[in-house]
Design a protein around this motif. Sequence first.
Motif, short mmCIF file in Angstrom:
data_model
loop_
_atom_site.label_atom_id
_atom_site.label_comp_id
_atom_site.label_asym_id
_atom_site.label_seq_id
_atom_site.Cartn_x
_atom_site.Cartn_y
_atom_site.Cartn_z
N MET A 1 74.46 -59.08 4.73
CA MET A 1 75.01 -57.81 5.12
C MET A 1 76.39 -58.07 5.72
SD MET A 1 73.44 -55.39 8.16
CE MET A 1 72.26 -56.64 8.59
N ASN A 3 79.86 -57.40 7.82
CA ASN A 3 80.26 -56.72 9.05
C ASN A 3 81.07 -55.47 8.74
OD1 ASN A 3 78.98 -58.46 10.80
ND2 ASN A 3 80.75 -59.79 11.02
N GLN A 6 78.58 -52.70 8.00
CA GLN A 6 77.96 -52.27 9.25
C GLN A 6 78.95 -51.47 10.09
OE1 GLN A 6 76.02 -55.43 11.35
NE2 GLN A 6 75.54 -54.15 13.09
N HIS A 10 78.59 -47.54 11.10
CA HIS A 10 78.68 -47.24 12.53
C HIS A 10 79.74 -46.16 12.76
CE1 HIS A 10 80.10 -47.88 16.66
NE2 HIS A 10 78.87 -48.29 16.92
N THR A 26 71.49 -52.67 16.27
CA THR A 26 70.77 -53.03 15.05
C THR A 26 69.32 -52.57 15.06
OG1 THR A 26 72.20 -54.95 14.81
CG2 THR A 26 70.20 -54.94 13.51
N ASP A 27 68.66 -52.66 16.21
CA ASP A 27 67.24 -52.35 16.28
C ASP A 27 66.93 -50.92 16.75
OD1 ASP A 27 68.16 -52.79 18.84
OD2 ASP A 27 66.38 -53.90 19.48
N THR A 66 65.68 -48.23 11.31
CA THR A 66 66.60 -48.66 12.35
C THR A 66 68.01 -48.69 11.76
OG1 THR A 66 66.45 -51.01 11.79
CG2 THR A 66 64.84 -50.15 13.40
N GLY A 68 69.91 -51.23 11.60
CA GLY A 68 69.97 -52.43 10.76
C GLY A 68 69.33 -52.22 9.40
N GLU A 69 68.19 -51.55 9.37
CA GLU A 69 67.53 -51.26 8.09
C GLU A 69 68.37 -50.32 7.23
OE1 GLU A 69 62.85 -51.63 9.46
OE2 GLU A 69 63.88 -49.72 9.71
N VAL A 71 71.67 -50.14 7.24
CA VAL A 71 72.76 -50.95 6.69
C VAL A 71 72.25 -51.79 5.52
CG1 VAL A 71 74.41 -52.80 7.17
CG2 VAL A 71 74.06 -50.97 8.85
N GLU A 72 71.06 -52.39 5.68
CA GLU A 72 70.46 -53.18 4.60
C GLU A 72 70.18 -52.33 3.37
OE1 GLU A 72 67.04 -55.09 6.26
OE2 GLU A 72 68.26 -56.36 7.56
#
Length: 81
Positions: A1, A3, A6, A10, A26-27, A66, A68-69, A71-72
């Motif tokens: 992933m 930056n 992300q 964001h 992230t979480d 989340t 992070g998820e 973004v993934e």
Amino acid sequence: MSNDLQSTIHDILVDDLEVDAESIATDVRLDTLELDSLAIVEFITRVKEEFNVDLADEESALKDKTFGELVELVDARLGSS
């Protein structure tokens, strides 16, 4: 992933949806960011505009993910397009 990916996601949350930047980690689950269904649709639209990736089929599940998820997920869709 990456930056960059992300950071862009964001920025969409902060700039377009007025989410407090300090609350994004992230979480952190998206449902804790107080995004209503209209905000989710707006987010999906912005992601499509920015990355040419459609997340409409994930609309109902996005609040349970989340940051992070999320973004993934976008990263995976970018890789498959």
